[in-house]
Design a protein around this motif. Structure first.
Motif, mmCIF file in Angstrom:
data_model
loop_
_atom_site.group_PDB
_atom_site.id
_atom_site.type_symbol
_atom_site.label_atom_id
_atom_site.label_comp_id
_atom_site.label_asym_id
_atom_site.label_seq_id
_atom_site.Cartn_x
_atom_site.Cartn_y
_atom_site.Cartn_z
ATOM 1 N N THR A 155 5.152 13.554 9.891
ATOM 2 C CA THR A 155 4.812 14.553 8.866
ATOM 3 C C THR A 155 5.903 15.604 8.752
ATOM 4 O O THR A 155 6.294 15.987 7.644
ATOM 5 N N GLY A 169 2.008 2.708 8.708
ATOM 6 C CA GLY A 169 1.767 3.983 8.039
ATOM 7 C C GLY A 169 2.720 5.068 8.497
ATOM 8 O O GLY A 169 3.196 5.875 7.700
ATOM 9 N N MET A 172 0.846 -1.170 0.000
ATOM 10 C CA MET A 172 0.000 0.000 0.000
ATOM 11 C C MET A 172 0.893 1.235 0.000
ATOM 12 O O MET A 172 1.788 1.352 0.814
ATOM 13 N N LYS A 173 0.665 2.149 -0.896
ATOM 14 C CA LYS A 173 1.522 3.319 -1.036
ATOM 15 C C LYS A 173 1.010 4.539 -0.300
ATOM 16 O O LYS A 173 1.681 5.546 -0.247
ATOM 17 N N ARG A 174 -0.153 4.484 0.244
ATOM 18 C CA ARG A 174 -0.741 5.648 0.919
ATOM 19 C C ARG A 174 -0.635 5.492 2.434
ATOM 20 O O ARG A 174 -1.409 4.753 3.037
ATOM 21 N N PRO A 175 0.294 6.215 3.034
ATOM 22 C CA PRO A 175 0.455 6.076 4.488
ATOM 23 C C PRO A 175 -0.729 6.635 5.273
ATOM 24 O O PRO A 175 -1.033 6.145 6.362
ATOM 25 N N ALA A 176 -1.422 7.626 4.732
ATOM 26 C CA ALA A 176 -2.562 8.206 5.450
ATOM 27 C C ALA A 176 -3.669 7.163 5.646
ATOM 28 O O ALA A 176 -4.308 7.115 6.698
ATOM 29 N N ALA A 177 -3.875 6.308 4.642
ATOM 30 C CA ALA A 177 -4.891 5.256 4.769
ATOM 31 C C ALA A 177 -4.491 4.240 5.843
ATOM 32 O O ALA A 177 -5.334 3.797 6.628
ATOM 33 N N LYS A 225 5.957 4.520 6.795
ATOM 34 C CA LYS A 225 5.937 4.924 5.385
ATOM 35 C C LYS A 225 5.898 6.448 5.229
ATOM 36 O O LYS A 225 6.434 6.985 4.272
ATOM 37 N N LEU A 226 5.240 7.115 6.176
ATOM 38 C CA LEU A 226 5.129 8.571 6.097
ATOM 39 C C LEU A 226 6.448 9.243 6.452
ATOM 40 O O LEU A 226 6.899 10.149 5.767
#
Length: 183
Positions: free
Chosen positions: A172, A47, A1-6, A50-51
């Motif tokens: 972030t 996540g 999964m490439k979206r850390p927010a999800a 990844k972020l």
């Protein structure tokens, strides 16, 4: 999964589900809530990794696993302090609950509206209440608790969300710094 927010959102939903389901299910089924919620809360740590930088995964693990485990029971107690109605009832009898680990005491309670409750309080002898009047925290959906034995850890209940917020803020900020350095 490439979206850390999800991933972060899934982990946070799992932690919130642990609190909500821990308040509703009977105590003997808390492990059935704890295991899937702890596993799903790992998505938060993934996540955050990844972020931000990968080393943030370790502090994230240290927050979500014990935090979710503690919030299954302490979250219920904190919610009951806020949302439940206090009612004076009578403890009719108290029995020892046999178990392999910690002692527990089952308090049989009769309320003014005729409701008969059985509230189990884990702990040593000082947690055992004598028959007589007692204040009970009642809510239509959540399990009832004895108000005098409703001890929850404010450090965990407020500390876990603050630690989660600090981790997301740190990840972030470090990601923005990395992106600005590449520009």
């Amino acid at each position: 999964m490439k979206r850390p927010a999800a991933l972060i959102a899934v982990g946070l939903v799992a932690i919130a589900a642990a609190v909500a389901l821990g308040a509703v299910v009977p105590e003997r089924y808390q492990l059935a809530v704890l295991v899937p919620c702890c596993l799903a809360s790992l998505a938060f740590a993934w996540g955050v990794g990844k972020l931000g930088p990968a080393w943030l995964v370790l502090p994230a693990f240290m927050v979500v696993i014990p935090g979710t485990a503690v919030l299954v029971s302490d979250g219920h107690r904190a919610l009951m302090d806020v949302l439940a109605t206090r009612e004076t009832c009578a403890i009719t009898s108290v029995e020892d609950v046999p178990g392999p680990d910690n002692p527990a005491f089952a308090h049989h309670i009769t309320c003014a509206d005729g409701a008969r409750l059985r509230i189990v309080v884990p702990g040593e002898q000082e947690k055992k209440m004598l028959p007589g009047p007692a204040t009970v925290l009642r809510h239509p959906v959540m399990r009832p608790l004895l108000a005098d034995r409703n001890d929850w850890s404010a450090e965990w209940v407020f500390g876990v969300p603050l630690a989660v917020l600090a981790l997301v803020l740190c990840a972030t900020t470090l990601r923005a710094r990395r992106v600005m350095g590449q520009a």
